[in-house]
Design a protein around this motif. Sequence first.
Motif, PDB file in Angstrom:
ATOM      1  N   ALA A  45       0.791  -1.226  -0.089  1.00 58.29           N
ATOM      2  CA  ALA A  45       0.132  -0.140  -0.064  1.00 58.29           C
ATOM      3  C   ALA A  45       0.924   1.395  -0.035  1.00 58.29           C
ATOM      4  O   ALA A  45       1.858   1.328   0.393  1.00 58.29           O
ATOM      5  N   VAL A  46       0.327   2.241  -0.642  1.00 60.65           N
ATOM      6  CA  VAL A  46       1.173   3.664  -0.635  1.00 60.65           C
ATOM      7  C   VAL A  46       1.113   4.329   0.733  1.00 60.65           C
ATOM      8  O   VAL A  46      -0.197   4.334   1.320  1.00 60.65           O
ATOM      9  N   ILE A  47       2.128   4.642   1.362  1.00 59.36           N
ATOM     10  CA  ILE A  47       2.114   4.971   2.556  1.00 59.36           C
ATOM     11  C   ILE A  47       2.377   6.504   2.724  1.00 59.36           C
ATOM     12  O   ILE A  47       2.119   7.111   3.637  1.00 59.36           O
ATOM     13  N   ALA A  48       3.112   7.043   1.621  1.00 59.61           N
ATOM     14  CA  ALA A  48       3.427   8.609   1.614  1.00 59.61           C
ATOM     15  C   ALA A  48       3.945   8.746   0.364  1.00 59.61           C
ATOM     16  O   ALA A  48       4.347   7.945  -0.568  1.00 59.61           O
ATOM     17  N   GLN A  49       3.842  10.329   0.004  1.00 58.35           N
ATOM     18  CA  GLN A  49       4.540  10.796  -1.316  1.00 58.35           C
ATOM     19  C   GLN A  49       6.176  11.291  -0.738  1.00 58.35           C
ATOM     20  O   GLN A  49       6.025  12.048  -0.054  1.00 58.35           O
ATOM     21  N   ALA A  50       6.926  11.162  -1.324  1.00 57.39           N
ATOM     22  CA  ALA A  50       8.274  11.662  -1.289  1.00 57.39           C
ATOM     23  C   ALA A  50       8.346  12.589  -2.302  1.00 57.39           C
ATOM     24  O   ALA A  50       8.188  12.658  -3.477  1.00 57.39           O
ATOM     25  N   PRO A  51       9.388  13.645  -1.888  1.00 55.29           N
ATOM     26  CA  PRO A  51       9.645  14.688  -3.014  1.00 55.29           C
ATOM     27  C   PRO A  51      10.651  14.113  -3.987  1.00 55.29           C
ATOM     28  O   PRO A  51      11.773  13.431  -3.556  1.00 55.29           O
ATOM     29  N   ASP A  52      10.263  14.255  -5.319  1.00 54.19           N
ATOM     30  CA  ASP A  52      11.278  13.717  -6.307  1.00 54.19           C
ATOM     31  C   ASP A  52      12.192  15.196  -6.841  1.00 54.19           C
ATOM     32  O   ASP A  52      11.761  15.758  -7.581  1.00 54.19           O
ATOM     33  N   GLY A  53      13.408  15.089  -6.193  1.00 52.97           N
ATOM     34  CA  GLY A  53      14.142  16.059  -6.013  1.00 52.97           C
ATOM     35  C   GLY A  53      14.622  16.311  -7.731  1.00 52.97           C
ATOM     36  O   GLY A  53      14.864  15.244  -8.342  1.00 52.97           O
ATOM     37  N   THR A  54      14.608  17.625  -8.109  1.00 48.84           N
ATOM     38  CA  THR A  54      15.228  17.679  -9.608  1.00 48.84           C
ATOM     39  C   THR A  54      16.543  18.050  -9.490  1.00 48.84           C
ATOM     40  O   THR A  54      17.418  18.208  -8.459  1.00 48.84           O
ATOM     41  N   VAL A  55      17.256  17.766 -10.916  1.00 46.68           N
ATOM     42  CA  VAL A  55      18.901  18.148 -10.840  1.00 46.68           C
ATOM     43  C   VAL A  55      19.010  19.543 -10.432  1.00 46.68           C
ATOM     44  O   VAL A  55      19.928  19.659  -9.968  1.00 46.68           O
ATOM     45  N   ASP A  56      17.982  20.534 -10.719  1.00 53.39           N
ATOM     46  CA  ASP A  56      18.118  21.874 -10.319  1.00 53.39           C
ATOM     47  C   ASP A  56      18.405  21.969  -8.559  1.00 53.39           C
ATOM     48  O   ASP A  56      19.146  22.705  -8.344  1.00 53.39           O
ATOM     49  N   GLN A  57      17.363  21.077  -8.096  1.00 53.28           N
ATOM     50  CA  GLN A  57      17.643  21.142  -6.453  1.00 53.28           C
ATOM     51  C   GLN A  57      18.759  20.683  -5.917  1.00 53.28           C
ATOM     52  O   GLN A  57      19.451  20.842  -4.973  1.00 53.28           O
ATOM     53  N   VAL A  58      19.075  19.461  -6.724  1.00 51.17           N
ATOM     54  CA  VAL A  58      20.528  19.025  -6.554  1.00 51.17           C
ATOM     55  C   VAL A  58      21.599  20.002  -6.518  1.00 51.17           C
ATOM     56  O   VAL A  58      22.641  19.945  -5.751  1.00 51.17           O
ATOM     57  N   GLU A  59      21.669  20.660  -7.435  1.00 55.88           N
ATOM     58  CA  GLU A  59      22.651  21.648  -7.896  1.00 55.88           C
ATOM     59  C   GLU A  59      22.464  22.753  -7.080  1.00 55.88           C
ATOM     60  O   GLU A  59      23.569  23.213  -6.073  1.00 55.88           O
ATOM     61  N   GLN A  60      21.346  23.166  -6.382  1.00 57.64           N
ATOM     62  CA  GLN A  60      21.060  24.220  -5.262  1.00 57.64           C
ATOM     63  C   GLN A  60      21.694  23.495  -3.869  1.00 57.64           C
ATOM     64  O   GLN A  60      22.505  24.294  -3.190  1.00 57.64           O
ATOM     65  N   ALA A  61      21.624  22.405  -3.766  1.00 57.65           N
ATOM     66  CA  ALA A  61      22.101  21.478  -2.702  1.00 57.65           C
ATOM     67  C   ALA A  61      23.674  21.575  -2.370  1.00 57.65           C
ATOM     68  O   ALA A  61      24.291  21.892  -1.502  1.00 57.65           O
ATOM     69  N   ILE A  62      24.210  21.343  -3.742  1.00 61.59           N
ATOM     70  CA  ILE A  62      25.740  21.273  -3.837  1.00 61.59           C
ATOM     71  C   ILE A  62      26.221  22.609  -3.589  1.00 61.59           C
ATOM     72  O   ILE A  62      27.414  22.679  -2.994  1.00 61.59           O
ATOM     73  N   GLN A  63      25.840  23.664  -4.428  1.00 57.67           N
ATOM     74  CA  GLN A  63      26.227  25.011  -3.928  1.00 57.67           C
ATOM     75  C   GLN A  63      26.089  25.358  -2.713  1.00 57.67           C
ATOM     76  O   GLN A  63      26.936  26.269  -1.915  1.00 57.67           O
ATOM     77  N   ALA A  64      24.942  24.985  -2.038  1.00 64.33           N
ATOM     78  CA  ALA A  64      25.179  25.277  -0.489  1.00 64.33           C
ATOM     79  C   ALA A  64      25.967  24.728   0.428  1.00 64.33           C
ATOM     80  O   ALA A  64      26.470  25.384   1.178  1.00 64.33           O
ATOM     81  N   ALA A  65      25.926  23.500   0.105  1.00 65.91           N
ATOM     82  CA  ALA A  65      27.204  22.920   0.987  1.00 65.91           C
ATOM     83  C   ALA A  65      28.621  23.435   0.452  1.00 65.91           C
ATOM     84  O   ALA A  65      29.348  23.502   1.388  1.00 65.91           O
ATOM     85  N   LYS A  66      28.917  23.837  -0.893  1.00 70.28           N
ATOM     86  CA  LYS A  66      30.165  24.452  -1.128  1.00 70.28           C
ATOM     87  C   LYS A  66      30.286  25.896  -0.466  1.00 70.28           C
ATOM     88  O   LYS A  66      31.332  25.963   0.350  1.00 70.28           O
ATOM     89  N   ARG A  67      29.310  26.689  -0.274  1.00 66.74           N
ATOM     90  CA  ARG A  67      29.445  27.661   0.467  1.00 66.74           C
ATOM     91  C   ARG A  67      29.409  27.387   1.973  1.00 66.74           C
ATOM     92  O   ARG A  67      30.480  28.233   2.573  1.00 66.74           O
ATOM     93  N   ALA A  68      28.792  26.635   2.547  1.00 66.18           N
ATOM     94  CA  ALA A  68      28.878  26.404   3.987  1.00 66.18           C
ATOM     95  C   ALA A  68      30.386  25.803   4.341  1.00 66.18           C
ATOM     96  O   ALA A  68      30.846  26.021   5.486  1.00 66.18           O
ATOM     97  N   PHE A  69      30.771  25.093   3.365  1.00 61.66           N
ATOM     98  CA  PHE A  69      31.915  24.587   3.735  1.00 61.66           C
ATOM     99  C   PHE A  69      33.187  25.465   4.341  1.00 61.66           C
ATOM    100  O   PHE A  69      34.022  25.213   5.007  1.00 61.66           O
ATOM    101  N   LYS A  70      33.117  26.479   3.657  1.00 62.71           N
ATOM    102  CA  LYS A  70      34.168  27.724   3.868  1.00 62.71           C
ATOM    103  C   LYS A  70      34.271  27.930   5.503  1.00 62.71           C
ATOM    104  O   LYS A  70      35.251  28.132   5.971  1.00 62.71           O
TER     105      LYS A  70
END
Length: 487
Positions: A45-70
């Motif tokens: 049975a379906v218990i939930a819907q999970a967000p299907d992250g886009t390539v653009d959102q992964v890019e945002q996450a990578i750039q956020a991690a890159k900024r935070a690394f400093k």
Amino acid sequence: MSSQPKFASADPRLAVLDRQFRLLIDGKMVSSSQTFDVFNPANNAVIAQAPDGTVDQVEQAIQAAKRAFKSWSRLSADERADYVTRYANALEARKEELAALLTLEQGKPFHSMATGEVDASIYWVREVAKRRLEPEVIEDTDEHVVEVHHTPLGVVGAITPWNFPVLLGLWKIAPCLLTGNTMVLKPSPYTPLTSLFFGEIAADIFPAGVLNIVSGGNDIGQYMTTHNDIAKISFTGSTATGQKVMQSGACNLKRITLELGGNDAAVVLPDAEWRSIIPTLFDAAFGNSGQWCIAVKRLYVHSSIHSEFVKAFVEYAQSKRVGDGMDSSTDLGPIQNKMQYNKLLSLFKDTREKGYKFALGGEIDESQAGNFVPVTIVDNPPEDSRIVKEEPFGPILPILSFDDVEDVIQRVNDTSFGLAGSVWGGDRQKAIDVAKRIEAGTVWVNEIHIHGIDIPFGGHKMSGMGVENGHEGLCEFTNSKTYMFRK
């Protein structure tokens, strides 16, 4: 074996599903334009819907991690450890919800393996925070000093599997962040909810961008492995996918840690106290319904005790109950997803068609709503059979006979895998001598599945490269940097 039991719709543990699951990007919980269904493997049975992250959102996450690394990398180890410890405390406060969510999406029994996985994961995070990579002084003379330091890599991409999504996710997060890196984590699309949940918890603990969690399909995992701003990929999963990760990571010579498949063997020598170890060997083979990279997948028993051993092993196995993980009487849950379930259907069919002897089980009832597979034991199939050569990743085990040590060592090592193994015998030194000749990253003697914060874990041959845990595991998240000073 029983079919799946029902659990009451009023079960308060189901309240954990009453939320919108969101991605963690740059310290914010965000939605995605698309979602995908998440299934309960006990009834599909379906218990939930999970967000299907886009390539653009992964890019945002990578750039956020890159900024935070400093700024994150400039904190002291003690300051970062304080954040990681606070995260362990926050997970502890929500552990009942996390365990329930784990059972609902993965299938493992709530009262045993799910709570055990969550408890072990929280302990791991808290203990990792106490570890340090201190500089090593190589030379210190009147004229010259040489020191080796461990410096963080940058942004780490973590890709986690569906069999132990909580434990294997936190195994990566804690040492990565402690050593000064930032992370983008992608969970398996089969079990994204637990990772998204502890991402929700992390949002209130870590500075923005330090930890990012993005669920979705294989396209975003591929994007991560080829991205020039990701310095390392830490991947746990199949050998076939690990090979692709390694190829993709060559784009910028990423550091790679791969914890891959296994076809682990256990060897029971003729002088072993074999009756007393049957419960341990059963759990080692069938725990998590066999969905375990280090599960015993080939059990070699000396011919002098083989028949008696198989009979006693079957008797013990018959006492175990397969069912819904939310039922307190369940010992073993369902297979987590239809893809793996169908692979097992094929393997069971091959074993039947070849005429191999089933000591127990052997028939999968496909009429059941859930992905239930009975505990199955195959008695002495040929060494070149699929059930011996392949990693089944399910509750089916061949028990094979051997006559002499030289023969069994050759058979144990005749595989492309080399993750782990175990040897059981009354003469401890003889058992150790056999263990030393097994080609695997971890070999236990008269025990099994012992792990520790300070014990490195990794595979040989096609079971992976690099290690997790221990001093070496921390070093995997760093570059070795040598400083030389003229006094």
